[in-house]
Write an enzyme that holds these catalytic residues in place. Structure first.
Site, PDB file in Angstrom:
ATOM      1  N   ASP A  46       0.804  -1.224   0.000  1.00 15.46           N
ATOM      2  CA  ASP A  46       0.000   0.000   0.000  1.00 15.46           C
ATOM      3  C   ASP A  46       0.838   1.276   0.000  1.00 15.46           C
ATOM      4  O   ASP A  46       0.300   2.368  -0.181  1.00 15.46           O
ATOM      5  CB  ASP A  46      -0.944   0.009   1.213  1.00 15.46           C
ATOM      6  CG  ASP A  46      -2.000  -1.080   1.105  1.00 15.46           C
ATOM      7  OD1 ASP A  46      -2.352  -1.450  -0.036  1.00 15.46           O
ATOM      8  OD2 ASP A  46      -2.460  -1.570   2.152  1.00 15.46           O
ATOM      9  N   ARG A  50      -7.117   0.435  -0.473  1.00 18.65           N
ATOM     10  CA  ARG A  50      -8.433   0.844   0.020  1.00 18.65           C
ATOM     11  C   ARG A  50      -8.422   2.289   0.511  1.00 18.65           C
ATOM     12  O   ARG A  50      -9.433   2.984   0.434  1.00 18.65           O
ATOM     13  CB  ARG A  50      -8.859  -0.112   1.151  1.00 18.65           C
ATOM     14  CG  ARG A  50     -10.338  -0.068   1.484  1.00 18.65           C
ATOM     15  CD  ARG A  50     -10.915  -1.439   1.767  1.00 18.65           C
ATOM     16  NE  ARG A  50     -11.459  -2.038   0.561  1.00 18.65           N
ATOM     17  CZ  ARG A  50     -12.774  -2.097   0.292  1.00 18.65           C
ATOM     18  NH1 ARG A  50     -13.667  -1.635   1.133  1.00 18.65           N
ATOM     19  NH2 ARG A  50     -13.204  -2.630  -0.825  1.00 18.65           N
ATOM     20  N   GLU A  80      -9.556   0.216  -5.709  1.00 17.89           N
ATOM     21  CA  GLU A  80     -10.623  -0.454  -4.952  1.00 17.89           C
ATOM     22  C   GLU A  80     -11.203   0.487  -3.905  1.00 17.89           C
ATOM     23  O   GLU A  80     -12.303   0.268  -3.407  1.00 17.89           O
ATOM     24  CB  GLU A  80     -10.115  -1.739  -4.298  1.00 17.89           C
ATOM     25  CG  GLU A  80      -9.072  -1.521  -3.219  1.00 17.89           C
ATOM     26  CD  GLU A  80      -8.721  -2.805  -2.445  1.00 17.89           C
ATOM     27  OE1 GLU A  80      -9.552  -3.700  -2.331  1.00 17.89           O
ATOM     28  OE2 GLU A  80      -7.583  -2.879  -1.961  1.00 17.89           O
ATOM     29  N   LEU A 131      -3.203 -11.581  -7.411  1.00 20.48           N
ATOM     30  CA  LEU A 131      -2.178 -11.746  -8.439  1.00 20.48           C
ATOM     31  C   LEU A 131      -1.190 -10.581  -8.423  1.00 20.48           C
ATOM     32  O   LEU A 131       0.010 -10.766  -8.635  1.00 20.48           O
ATOM     33  CB  LEU A 131      -2.819 -11.844  -9.835  1.00 20.48           C
ATOM     34  CG  LEU A 131      -3.215 -13.241 -10.328  1.00 20.48           C
ATOM     35  CD1 LEU A 131      -4.151 -13.932  -9.367  1.00 20.48           C
ATOM     36  CD2 LEU A 131      -3.815 -13.186 -11.717  1.00 20.48           C
TER      37      LEU A 131
END
Lengths: 419, 419
Positions: A144, A192, A247, A298
């Protein structure tokens, strides 16, 4: 000096290079066998310490450990488990001391992201607060890229390279087909809370005719009409539109796109379903034929496409972690400093863990283009060095050959402990 | 002998090696400049021929053409467009003759799968049925591996390698996390009619503890209770379950899983939504935490992970196509013969196009394991040679460097034609 044992564990979501950090830790411990006796790995992170579920790393060959450098996933098992506070959950800390004492563990290396840094920080308090002589060093890891102080987080560069490469390749496919078939392609990127990974998609192009034509960031409130207008304009101008969507994409009110009514046939909210949601909007509002992709795990396990810079940094923070411990440091996280932009050069410095735990680094506002659908030159300058170089794993029989460890269990000395 | 011009075009869904076939065609044409004058590429397949939308391949440098060998997608644009019958749609064929005559085209190379072979076969009838001297040679291409006569189809080996590698990598991720997080991972593979691509996932393991633990084939009627029981057993035995599901997975009555009520928030049926559908069943029936992946176009454009065998075969069928034309052949498709299994060796033979067009090759029944969730040794023996060897593209600035063509338009000589 006296010889004591060390503990290493992996925590949180794994990456394609967390084992490269493990390799750095283990190889450096082996080089200091005068100071570090056994190295035990916690099976499934801190849970392995609490339950005395330890792996005897000493039984792994040098070759197997070297192979960790090119092996994705967390070889010793990871966990999503956060230690509670030392004041409210003293029994957990007493248990840790009990286990560490039983196995003469005085060095603690914890490999994870922001949440895991909090666990490592709490463990680092064992010596001061509870009198057990332990040095806890955090080994940075997160795809992230949201750890503070460090210029970038090991794990991010490789997922960035994967996302940029994948969207470049898929865009060539869409460009071929758009005259009579798919006109809009949507690929979902992890992240996120921050748009770092989605931003990396723009390294494939991201300006004018060069796809991806749009990046949808969590940082930019999702305005369906504006987004659809841009998609439509792009299709009309270039014949097709390629989109990378995070996402974490969300509406003005903070609700995620994927939460906004997108449930599967059984009424369950789908995980990571932003790409099909956005593709559905394109179909409904504009009528264009679409395809979508959700690479999901993946992207963060694609060791076959790792960034060499990322692998080297992941290894280096592992090495430095052991050095810190041997230098008597505690509550430190080796971090990456960008010494020079062009040519890119970097070094490692010791960052205080207290300033890292539970902090998130967000994308600077000036990294997102004014129209909200792309990245700026400063962002490009920041990202580009992180995907440089290849470090292909060995291939055997047509496939990447990844490390296979023995994972021999250390005999337990204590009574079981319920976590 | 007299010198005439040639036409080449790409058709149907593209692949990561269709341009390697283009490279084989173009380089071989250039070697025979005594016989072949100009080579024109149809922009977007046969549509380029019908609309006289031709690309002057001669203007591309040798370097650019060589780079096609490592560039995914269809460089000249592809199409999903099937010629109608010569008897009912004679005007289209007259138009083709008009265009070919205007540009002195006597060689026709069509690069595609089964539907495209039908178009090529119809074009091959121009000489016999309508007196225009043309030789039409089909260049095999399809990731679906469903062309008959040929041992395998160029394009398939690379997608097979991508799927097998990706599931091996993602499985390592899931194995790391399963103690406290994701227990079931579902990855969707292309292949609406046959399970070839899904089967390739089993090359990552597919036996006992080695993931993928299950492959869901279109050939095996989907029985929700049986599938869920197997998932549950696998999680209980190994701690996690990794599944490759074919997008063509279907119920006993032939309806697709993805058609069975899986619509997005707006009531549209989702494309390629089998993985989230299956994951939703896992959640509902078993309660396990899941993740799912739909690579979609990523799998068929991942030139960075191409199979060397596949690239070589794709190039070779392009070369042989031109040789066939120069030998005066018509209605031929160069096909691949497996000369030896171990060590694997192959050669090219000339297959009659009439026996290929509109035929689909399905998986032999003995390629699927008796329990329906894996592949047999004969299947493994068949698949393994096709993913052998790597052929990484050049990387520049951290990313694959793909061909950029000029795509110069050939001046039109005729009036427009509406297709």
């Amino acid at each position: 000096m006296a010889k004591h044992n060390a503990f290493y564990a992996q925590s949180g979501g794994v990456s394609s290079v967390i084992n490269a950090s493990a390799c750095g830790v283990i190889e450096t411990c082996r080089q200091h066998s005068d100071r570090i006796g056994h190295l035990y790995a916690g099976h499934n992170g801190i849970i392995g310490a609490l339950t005395e579920d330890l792996i005897d790393v000493g039984q792994e060959s040098d070759e197997a450990i070297a192979a960790l450098r090119h092996t994705p996933g967390g070889a010793f098992g990871s966990c999503r488990y956060k230690l509670k506070g030392i004041d409210t959950h003293r029994v957990q800390y007493e248990r840790l001391i009990e286990v560490f004492q039983a196995h003469d563990i005085r060095y603690f290396f914890y490999n994870g992201g922001g949440d895991s840094a909090d666990t490592c920080l709490k463990v680092s308090q064992l010596s001061e607060r509870m009198g057990y002589p332990l040095q806890a060093i955090h080994v940075a890891k997160t795809v992230d890229n949201d750890l503070p102080l460090t210029d970038n987080s090991p794990g991010f560069g490789s997922v960035a390279k994967y996302i940029a490469t994948s969207i470049r390749e898929a865009a060539l496919d869409v460009a071929s087909m758009c005259a009579t078939s798919t006109k809009v392609f949507v690929m979902e990127a992890m992240g996120r809370h921050a748009g770092w990974i989605a931003a990396a998609g723009a390294l494939a192009g991201g300006e004018g005719a060069a796809p991806p034509h749009m990046v949808i960031f969590p940082e930019v409130p999702f305005d369906r009409r504006r987004v659809m207008r841009k998609v439509d304009e792009t299709v009309k101008q270039y014949g097709y539109c390629v989109i990378v969507v995070s996402e974490g994409a969300r509406y003005e009110d903070g609700s995620f796109l994927a939460d906004a009514g997108n449930t599967d046939a059984f009424g369950h909210r789908q995980l990571g379903g932003v790409a099909p949601t956005l593709a559905g909007m394109v179909k409904q509002d504009l009528g264009y034929k679409y395809h979508w992709s959700v690479p999901d795990y993946l992207q963060r396990s694609a060791r076959h496409l790792a960034s060499r810079v990322d692998v080297e940094q992941a290894y280096a923070v592992g090495v430095r972690a052991v050095e810190c411990a041997l230098e008597g440091k505690n509550a430190i996280m080796p971090a990456i400093r960008r010494d020079s932009q062009s040519p890119y050069s970097w070094s490692i410095f010791d960052a205080p863990l207290a300033d890292i735990a539970n902090q998130e680094k967000f994308m600077p506002a000036d990294f997102i283009r004014e129209d909200g659908f792309g990245i700026t030159q400063p962002c490009r300058d920041y990202l580009e060095p992180l995907i440089q170089g290849e470090d292909f794993p060995p291939f055997v029989n047509g496939m990447p050959d990844y490390a296979k460890l023995k994972l021999a269990t250390v005999p337990k000395k204590l009574a079981p402990f319920e976590i």
